[in-house]
Scaffold this active site. Structure first.
Site, PDB file in Angstrom:
ATOM      1  N   ASP A 169       0.863  -1.174   0.000  1.00  9.97           N
ATOM      2  CA  ASP A 169       0.000   0.000   0.000  1.00  9.97           C
ATOM      3  C   ASP A 169       0.901   1.226   0.000  1.00  9.97           C
ATOM      4  OD1 ASP A 169      -2.141   1.814   0.536  1.00  9.97           O
ATOM      5  OD2 ASP A 169      -3.211   0.192   1.551  1.00  9.97           O
ATOM      6  N   ASP A 212      -2.804   4.759  -2.536  1.00 10.32           N
ATOM      7  CA  ASP A 212      -3.821   5.432  -1.733  1.00 10.32           C
ATOM      8  C   ASP A 212      -4.284   6.739  -2.395  1.00 10.32           C
ATOM      9  OD1 ASP A 212      -5.086   5.327   0.983  1.00 10.32           O
ATOM     10  OD2 ASP A 212      -4.105   7.280   1.195  1.00 10.32           O
ATOM     11  N   GLU A 270      -6.457   3.698  -5.918  1.00 12.32           N
ATOM     12  CA  GLU A 270      -7.697   3.891  -5.154  1.00 12.32           C
ATOM     13  C   GLU A 270      -8.409   5.133  -5.683  1.00 12.32           C
ATOM     14  OE1 GLU A 270      -9.465   4.529  -0.668  1.00 12.32           O
ATOM     15  OE2 GLU A 270      -7.639   5.569  -1.276  1.00 12.32           O
ATOM     16  N   HIS A 328     -11.268  -1.771   3.966  1.00 17.04           N
ATOM     17  CA  HIS A 328     -11.133  -1.328   5.354  1.00 17.04           C
ATOM     18  C   HIS A 328     -11.811   0.013   5.624  1.00 17.04           C
ATOM     19  CE1 HIS A 328      -8.104   0.621   3.008  1.00 17.04           C
ATOM     20  NE2 HIS A 328      -7.848   1.448   3.995  1.00 17.04           N
ATOM     21  N   ASP A 329     -12.460   0.580   4.599  1.00 16.02           N
ATOM     22  CA  ASP A 329     -13.116   1.877   4.761  1.00 16.02           C
ATOM     23  C   ASP A 329     -14.632   1.806   4.654  1.00 16.02           C
ATOM     24  OD1 ASP A 329     -10.647   3.270   4.941  1.00 16.02           O
ATOM     25  OD2 ASP A 329     -10.485   3.355   2.763  1.00 16.02           O
TER      26      ASP A 329
END
Ligand code: NOJ
Length: 534
Positions: free
Chosen positions: A99, A201, A264, A325-326
Site C-alpha cells: 500500500d 492510496d 484507489e 477497510h473503509d
C-alpha cells in the site's frame, strides 16, 4: 489467446495487518502473523495479497500517516520480517502488493519537519503552503475528508498547510519534481525487495487545482452524510494533470517487469475510466468501488455492470471490489444469505476481483462500544467510523478466536465460536467453502478468469430479482443466474443446450442438469455450463 498476465487472471486478497494475526501478544496483528497465515490464502485459492500500510508511523490514521516510507513500524515487526513474508509468499506462488501512500505523509515525517522549519526551507515547496485569506482565515473552502477544515495554520510562519485528511497528514506537493523523484525512489526500494505491485492510496487526490479555487456547493448534500460532501470536490482532486503523474509511477514499475499499479479512486464510472490513461499508460487497475455504492437490487447491479463494461477503454482490464477497510462489510450491508450471492457475483464477473479479509467467513457488523472507538474519523464525525469493518480475523475456537492471546485492539463478532476458519473449513454448507469453490472454479475455467462477458435480457417478471449473464472463452460458455430476491423463481433457459450446474450458493446442486427451466431458490445463485461447451 486471452491475456493471462497474473494480475488479470488472478484474485487479490486484502489484509489489514493490525487485524490478521498477532504473534507477539500485544493484541495487534503483525507481519510475522501474516506469514504464519499464508497457508490459509494458498488453501483458499487467491493469487495475491495486498497488505495495508505497515510502515513507520505515529498511527494517527493507523498507518496511512507514514513517517518513513522505507521502514517497518516496530508494532508490525522489522524489515527482516518483511523479507521473510515475501519469500514465504513467493514460495507459495502468492504475489505481494504493498500500500503506497503518496498523497500525504505523517506530520512526523522529516520532510515535513524541514518544510515547516521556515518559509525559505529547501523543502518548503514539498508540501502545500498558502497565505491566509484576506480575513486571516483558511486560503479557500476545502474541507478535510475526516471533518473540519482542510487547512491548518502554522503559528511560526503564519501560513496554512493543506491536508485532505487529518491535520497529522499534510499533503505533499506532487507538482514539485523533487517530490516525484523521492517518491519514485520509495517505489524502487520496495520493488528491489521483490514486491509485485502497489495499491496507491487516494491516487485521484495527488494533484490539486493550480489556482486553489473554491469547491462549488453540492446541491444534493444530505445532513446524514460526511461534512466533506457539502462541496463537490472538483478543484481539490481529480485534476487532469494527475494522469501524467500516475503514468510516471507506472513507468517506474515497468522498469521491473510486470508489476501492477492499482489506484484507489472513488469517482463515478465516466471519470474512473479516465485513470487507465491515454493508451493505457496510467493505472493498470483503477479500483472499481461501484458495487459498494450501488443499491443491492438485481436491476441496479445489472445496469451498473453493463455501464462499466461499456465505458472501459479498449484493452482496459476491469476489476471489482465488494469490501475494504473503509466501507461497511458486505455481510453487514446485504445480510448473510445475500453475502453468498455477492461472493458469486464478485468471483464470476469479468475482471480482477479483490476480496477483503474476513468476508470469506461472512464477518458482519461488529458493534463498537464508545470506550473502544479507535478510528479518528469516528471521533470527529460520529457514525462514519471504520472500526466495525476492521475487527480481528477469526481463526479457531481458542481465546480471541486464535487472533491473539491478548485482548484484541478491537472487539470480534459475538458468534466467534462458530464463525471462524477452523469451524467452517470442513463444513460443505459454509460461506468459506463457497468462497473456496468459487475461487477454484474461476481458476479451472478460462471463461471465468479471462473470458468475455455479456448480460442476458430477462422477461420483466424476472428482471427485478434476477441478474443473468454469461462468460465465454473458446468453445466454453458459462451462465450465471443470481437471485437477489427472497422469492423462488423459475428462470427459463430458452431451449438450446442442456446446462449442468457447476456450483450453487446452496449446497448439493452441483451436477444437476437443466434444460428448459432452472428453479432458483430465494437468495440462490448458480453457475451453469452449457453442455455443448468443452
Ligand atoms: C484511503 C484509505 O483507504 C483510508 O483508510 C485512509 O484513511 C485515507 N486514504 C487516508 O490515507
Amino acid at each position: 489467446m486471452p491475456d493471462t498476465i497474473w494480475w488479470k487472471s488472478g484474485t487479490v486478497y486484502q489484509v489489514y495487518p493490525r487485524s490478521f494475526q498477532d504473534t507477539d501478544g500485544d493484541g495487534v496483528g503483525d507481519l510475522a502473523g501474516i506469514t504464519a497465515r499464508l497457508d490459509h490464502l494458498a488453501w483458499l485459492g487467491v493469487d495475491a495479497v495486498w497488505i495495508s500500510p505497515f510502515f513507520r508511523s505515529p498511527m494517527a490514521d493507523f498507518g496511512y500517516d507514514v513517517a518513513d516510507y522505507c521502514a517497518v513500524d516496530p508494532l508490525f515487526g522489522t524489515l527482516a520480517d518483511f523479507d521473510a513474508l515475501i519469500a514465504e509468499a513467493h514460495r507459495r506462488k502468492l504475489k505481494v502488493i504493498l500500500d503506497f501512500v503518496p498523497n500525504h505523509t505523517s506530520i512526523e515525517h522529516p520532510w515535513f519537519a524541514e518544510s515547516r522549519a521556515s518559509r525559505t526551507s529547501e523543502k518548503r515547496d514539498w508540501y502545500i503552503w498558502r497565505d491566509p485569506a484576506p480575513d486571516g482565515g483558511p486560503p479557500n473552502n476545502w474541507l478535510s475528508n475526516f471533518g473540519g477544515p482542510a487547512w491548518t495554520r502554522d503559528e511560526a510562519s503564519g501560513q496554512y498547510y493543506y491536508h485532505a485528511f487529518l491535520a497529522e497528514q499534510p499533503d505533499l506537493n506532487w507538482r514539485n519534481p523533487d517530490v516525484r523523484a523521492a517518491m519514485h525512489d520509495v517505489l524502487r526500494f520496495w520493488l528491489e525487495r521483490g514486491v509485485d505491485g502497489f495499491r496507491v492510496d487516494v491516487i485521484w487526490h495527488l494533484i490539486k487545482d493550480e489556482g486553489f479555487r473554491d469547491n462549488p456547493a453540492n446541491p444534493d448534500f444530505a445532513a446524514d452524510r460526511p461534512g466533506i460532501e457539502r462541496f463537490s470536490q472538483v478543484y481539490s482532486c481529480d485534476r487532469p494533470e494527475v494522469i501524467e503523474v500516475i503514468a510516471g509511477m507506472r513507468s517506474v514499475l515497468r522498469e521491473y517487469g510486470e508489476r501492477v499499479l492499482i489506484g484507489e479512486i472513488y469517482l463515478p464510472i465516466e471519470r474512473l475510466v479516465a485513470y487507465y490513461g491515454p493508451d493505457l499508460t496510467a493505472a493498470d487497475l483503477p479500483f472499481n468501488f461501484q458495487l459498494l455504492e450501488t443499491p443491492w437490487r438485481a436491476d441496479a447491479v445489472a445496469a451498473l455492470v453493463a455501464e462499466y463494461e461499456a465505458a472501459l477503454p479498449e484493452g482496459g482490464w476491469p476489476n471489482w471490489v465488494l469490501g475494504n477497510h473503509d466501507r461497511p462489510r458486505i455481510a453487514a450491508r446485504v445480510g448473510e444469505a445475500q453475502a453468498r450471492v455477492a461472493a458469486m457475483l464478485l468471483l464470476t464477473l469479468r475482471g480482477t476481483p479483490t476480496l477483503y479479509y474476513g468476508d470469506e467467513i461472512g464477518l458482519g457488523h461488529v458493534p463498537i462500544p464508545a470506550d473502544r472507538v479507535r478510528d479518528p474519523w469516528e471521533k470527529n464525525e460520529p457514525g462514519h467510523g471504520r472500526d466495525p469493518v476492521r475487527t480481528p480475523m477469526q481463526w479457531d475456537e481458542g481465546p480471541n478466536a486464535g487472533f491473539s492471546p491478548a485482548e484484541p485492539w478491537l472487539p470480534q463478532t459475538a458468534d466467534l465460536e462458530r464463525r471462524n476458519v477452523d469451524a467452517m473449513r470442513d463444513d460443505s454448507r459454509s460461506i468459506l467453502t463457497l468462497y473456496r469453490r468459487l475461487l477454484s472454479l474461476r481458476r479451472d475455467h478460462a471463461a471465468l478468469s479471462v473470458g468475455g462477458w455479456r448480460g442476458l435480457p430477462l422477461a420483466p417478471e424476472h428482471a427485478a430479482e434476477i441478474f443473468a449473464y454469461e462468460r465465454f472463452e473458446g468453445a466454453e460458455t458459462v451462465r450465471i443466474l443470481l437471485n437477489f430476491g427472497g422469492s423462488e423463481q423459475a428462470v427459463p433457459l430458452e431451449g438450446g443446450p442442456a446446462w449442468t450446474v457447476l456450483l450453487s450458493t446452496r449446497p448439493g446442486r452441483a451436477g444437476e442438469i437443466a434444460r428448459d427451466v432452472l428453479p432458483l431458490a430465494p437468495d440462490e445463485g448458480v453457475v451453469l455450463r452449457a453442455d455443448s461447451s468443452r
